[in-house]
Scaffold this motif. Structure first.
Motif, mmCIF file in Angstrom:
data_model
loop_
_atom_site.group_PDB
_atom_site.id
_atom_site.type_symbol
_atom_site.label_atom_id
_atom_site.label_comp_id
_atom_site.label_asym_id
_atom_site.label_seq_id
_atom_site.Cartn_x
_atom_site.Cartn_y
_atom_site.Cartn_z
ATOM 1 N N ALA B 460 0.501 -1.084 0.571
ATOM 2 C CA ALA B 460 -0.102 0.295 0.282
ATOM 3 C C ALA B 460 0.940 1.004 -0.194
ATOM 4 N N ARG B 461 1.910 1.484 0.541
ATOM 5 C CA ARG B 461 3.096 2.140 1.130
ATOM 6 C C ARG B 461 3.514 2.071 -0.625
ATOM 7 N N GLY B 462 3.611 1.483 -1.106
ATOM 8 C CA GLY B 462 4.186 1.570 -2.375
ATOM 9 C C GLY B 462 4.854 0.508 -3.033
ATOM 10 N N MET B 463 5.729 -0.118 -2.364
ATOM 11 C CA MET B 463 6.455 -1.328 -2.965
ATOM 12 C C MET B 463 5.971 -2.093 -4.291
ATOM 13 N N PRO B 464 7.132 -2.606 -5.059
ATOM 14 C CA PRO B 464 6.069 -3.175 -6.042
ATOM 15 C C PRO B 464 7.385 -4.462 -5.349
ATOM 16 N N ARG B 465 6.302 -5.695 -7.013
ATOM 17 C CA ARG B 465 7.062 -6.669 -6.193
ATOM 18 C C ARG B 465 8.192 -7.419 -6.953
ATOM 19 N N ARG B 466 8.995 -8.106 -6.624
ATOM 20 C CA ARG B 466 9.910 -8.817 -8.091
ATOM 21 C C ARG B 466 11.105 -8.292 -7.441
ATOM 22 N N TYR B 467 11.410 -7.381 -6.629
ATOM 23 C CA TYR B 467 12.414 -7.067 -6.784
ATOM 24 C C TYR B 467 13.964 -7.508 -5.243
ATOM 25 N N HIS B 468 14.767 -7.830 -5.832
ATOM 26 C CA HIS B 468 15.133 -8.813 -4.277
ATOM 27 C C HIS B 468 16.624 -7.368 -3.428
ATOM 28 N N GLU B 469 16.178 -5.951 -4.428
ATOM 29 C CA GLU B 469 17.151 -4.948 -4.116
ATOM 30 C C GLU B 469 15.997 -3.969 -4.047
ATOM 31 N N TYR B 470 15.408 -3.433 -3.052
ATOM 32 C CA TYR B 470 14.266 -2.182 -1.963
ATOM 33 C C TYR B 470 14.673 -1.077 -1.308
#
Lengths: 237, 553
Positions: B460-470
């Motif tokens: 909900a705060r905008g973190m996209p899926r499928r990233y290993h570094e964030y």
């Protein structure tokens, strides 16, 4: 065509069982599988199973038909131009051949119901002959297109068509007729197996013809799909 | 046994006596011996058990893959894996969990085992076809295992074109694996439909069918009608990669969105292949453990069929941002909301069934309550995503990941675990121990929510899926999610431990440990080879429990 494995091999007599009644005690029950109450149940299960199998076959082809319509909608001019490259006479010939094979198939089922196994086998051979004829005509059509480079996707080399994406028409042409041809080939295999397997071993008669009937249903579906493929591919207007 | 149901059930329940096999009727487990007698059996019960072993093994593999990338995600910086390895890990996790675990989980294991028993039949309609479908499953699984050892795929389990047709990883073997597994699923569905139509015991009318059977029927319809579409789609994609036919390749005039349409035309209905059987399990376990006739039998049965039907018309809600028209998006959104209606009918009916019931708070019931809680969150967050404007923001974020894990893991797999416990005595002839069962349930419930609830927040705060570094501000949510995943794993290992323990040491199960009324409880535990030693005649409904005596309360 996995359905043939179970139910239809152990096919069922019809005449011996009065409508809705108990099987005649004098009748041979050797082909009644352990888990069925009676031959009626076994027979109707086999038939329902076959119809459901045919339903999934239709859905299998539906993907190809949808792709066809999507691209025909996107590239109507290409479709019109590309279909001229298909040989309408050969297509018509194959339609006649396949319709004839459906007739001989129906006659085979009929002969089986009348316990005339000799005619049944003869009609099955005629059906196989028509099916082979169909594939031979298809072979000549394919060979011609290979020669001219009217091939799917990035193998496409033909230069006679202007307009977008003619290679897609041939992608779909080869996929649709190819998958259909595969079904014809499988049908031939099943019919040959049926002649040398269950029929020769005496497991098919007027009492138990579910196997022949279900293979017939399959064959009519293969025919029916061609009846749609032919106008869609060869007779675009 | 603390597992036995309470005071309201007594010996008037048919077939309630202790289990005992004589030499003339050995149990299905001891009827024949040797590996071949299992691998080539046509007994639906043995096939169900073999499916169970395979599904649980792949659940372990898929789960370990998940733990591996959860470790990576516990910090914002990349520490354990490269981006490419990370992509392979989540792709294989998804593909294994969907194709090898979730789809066959309940229908092929519990369904194969109990469906013919519930119908009072000796077997499914086509036993050899059933075996064939298992062999096809194993063949498809081998292709996916080959994919795993030959370097994996990094396309995501959705195989979106044109990336899947151009990347150089082992896409073809993965596609063929999924293609082959589809036929296993189709044949199981076909078999179940014919079995339900043709193999019911005398007296077992459609409206006396246990609701698990109705759910299996709706599931089978979807399997038969949706799976062939993914089969032809994956088939086309194989040709796309090997021959370059270009149907999904924009460089050749093809259309990648067409792939998405085809893919979701199967893959959305298949969500209901996964969840409907879990609904069926709930209708059994909640009712039996409430000792009360189910509320709204007809509504629950009809809603299974309604969900199956509506499920075919909502695939476009996966493609709100893929460039489909606004009109199409609006219609898909509307029908998506419509699916909530039959689903809510089920949830309300289960809650109404518990109302004034004599609730047995045993392990199975605790799992059922966990299901209700978790699935409600999963279902309601689905409505957020079905809303066009919100989905544009939420698309491809952790909110989506959390939503479908609440439905797939929290719904289907908890439903599967519930059903596994419920029918464990019938399948193995042994009772599982209650106390570790309840502890396992608590660990799974807490671990699950700790794993996936933070993902709602991160998404909900905008973190996209499928990233290993964030971005580092998401680390707190990802960290707790990783902690939760290990709690969840501890719970699952505990369950595996005591279930395996019970195989040898568990108390002998009676015929009918939960005092159920459906037909599977009328035979021995474990059942004899041909299920029943006599022709079963069904004289009562599946939920005709004795009246609860409220004066004692």
């Amino acid at each position: 065509m996995n359905l043939q494995t179970e139910s239809e091999v152990a096919a069922v007599p019809e005449g011996g069982v009065p409508d809705g009644g108990v099987p005649d005690p004098g009748e041979d029950h050797t082909h009644l599988a352990m888990h069925f109450h009676d031959l009626d149940q076994q027979k109707s299960a086999a038939k329902l199973g076959m119809w459901i199998f045919l339903a999934q076959e239709l859905l299998f082809f539906s993907g190809l038909f949808m792709a066809y319509f999507a691209f025909r909608f996107l590239y109507p001019d290409t479709w019109l131009a590309a279909h001229e490259l298909l040989d309408k006479r050969m297509g018509t010939l194959n339609t006649v051949v396949l319709l004839t094979s459906s007739l001989t198939m129906a006659l085979a089922v009929r002969a089986c119901q009348l316990n005339d196994l000799k005619s049944c086998v003869r009609y099955l051979w005629l059906t196989i002959a028509c099916a082979c004829g169909f594939l031979v005509v298809k072979y000549f059509e394919y060979a011609h297109k290979f020669q001219l480079g009217e091939l799917p996707g990035h193998h496409y080399r033909f230069e006679g068509i202007t307009g977008g994406a003619p290679e897609l028409f041939f992608s779909l042409y080869f996929m649709m007729t190819g998958v259909h041809g595969l079904h014809v080939l499988i049908g031939i295999g099943i019919m040959v197996w049926m002649i040398f397997g269950p029929i020769r071993r005496g497991r098919v008669s007027s009492q138990q013809y579910s196997l022949v009937e279900n293979v017939g249903l399959y064959w009519h579906l293969v025919d029916l799909i061609w009846i749609f493929l032919f106008p869609l591919l060869y007779l675009v207007r | 046994m603390p597992t036995s149901a309470g005071s309201t059930a007594d010996s008037t329940v048919p077939g309630d006596g202790a289990s005992g096999h004589d030499d003339a009727h050995p149990s299905y487990l001891s009827a024949s011996k040797g590996v071949a007698s299992w691998l080539f059996t046509v007994d639906h019960k043995r096939i169900g058990v073999m499916y169970l072993v395979c599904v649980l093994s792949f659940f372990l593999v898929g789960g370990l893959l998940a733990l591996a990338f959860r470790l990576e995600l516990s910090t914002a910086a990349p520490d354990l894996f490269t981006a490419s390895t990370y992509n392979r890990l989540f792709t294989l996790h998804g593909a294994i969990m969907v194709f090898l675990v979730l789809v066959p989980s309940i229908p092929a294991t519990l369904g194969n085992f109990v469906l013919p028993l519930m119908l009072g039949a000796k077997d499914v309609a086509f036993p050899r076809l059933n075996l064939l479908s298992f062999h096809i499953y194993v063949l498809g699984a081998l292709f996916l295992i080959y994919t795993l050892v030959s370097g994996g795929v990094e396309t995501g389990w959705t195989f979106y074109a044109p990336y899947s047709s151009t990347t150089d990883s082992s896409v073809v073997s993965a596609l063929l694996g999924a293609f082959i597994l589809g036929f296993s699923s189709i044949l199981t569905g076909l078999n179940f439909i014919v079995t339900i139509h043709k193999m019911r015991a005398p007296g077992l009318t459609w409206r006396k069918l246990p609701l698990f059977v109705w759910a299996a029927y709706a599931t089978s319809m979807i399997q038969v009608l949706a799976t062939p579409v993914i089969a032809i789609t994956l088939f086309l994609l194989v040709f796309e990669r090997t021959m370059g036919i270009g149907i999904f390749d924009p460089a050749l005039g093809g259309d990648p969105v067409l792939f998405q349409h085809f893919f979701w035309f199967y893959s959305h209905p298949v969500v209901y292949v996964m969840i409907l059987p879990a609904f069926g399990v709930m209708s059994e376990t909640i009712t039996i453990n409430s000792r009360k006739h189910i509320f709204g039998y007809n509504a629950i049965a009809a809603s299974s069929i309604a969900i199956a039907g509506l499920g075919f018309m909502v695939w476009g809600h996966h493609m709100f941002v893929s460039g489909q028209s606004e009109l199409a998006g609006t219609i898909f959104s509307l029908i998506t909301f419509a699916v909530a209606v039959p689903t809510a009918i089920k949830v309300f009916s289960w809650v109404a069934t518990m109302y004034k019931g004599s609730i047995q708070l045993n392990t199975v019931m605790l799992y059922s309550l966990s299901f209700l809680f978790i699935f409600s969150i999963g279902g309601l967050t689905g409505l957020f995503l079905g809303t066009l404007a919100i989905d544009v923001h939420m698309h491809d974020t952790y909110f989506v990941v959390a939503h479908f894990h609440y439905v797939m893991m929290g719904g289907t797999l908890i439903g599967f675990i519930t059903g596994l416990h419920h029918w464990w005595p019938k399948m193995t002839g042994r009772m599982f121990p209650e106390l570790p069962g309840k502890i396992g349930c608590a660990l799974v419930f807490l671990g699950f929510n700790l794993t996936f609830f933070p993902q709602f927040v991160a998404g909900a705060r905008g973190m996209p899926r499928r990233y290993h570094e964030y971005a580092p501000e998401f680390q707190i949510w990802q960290f707790w999610s990783t902690v939760g995943s290990f709690v969840l794993a501890a719970g699952l290992f505990l369950i595996a431990g005591y279930l395996l323990w019970s195989l040898k040491r568990g108390a002998r199960a009676p015929r009918n440990p939960w005092h159920g009324m459906s037909l599977e409880w009328q035979t021995e535990s474990p059942p004899i080879e041909h299920n029943f030693d006599h022709q079963v005649i069904c004289t009562h409904g599946p939920y005709d429990f004795e009246e609860i005596d409220y004066s004692k309360a």
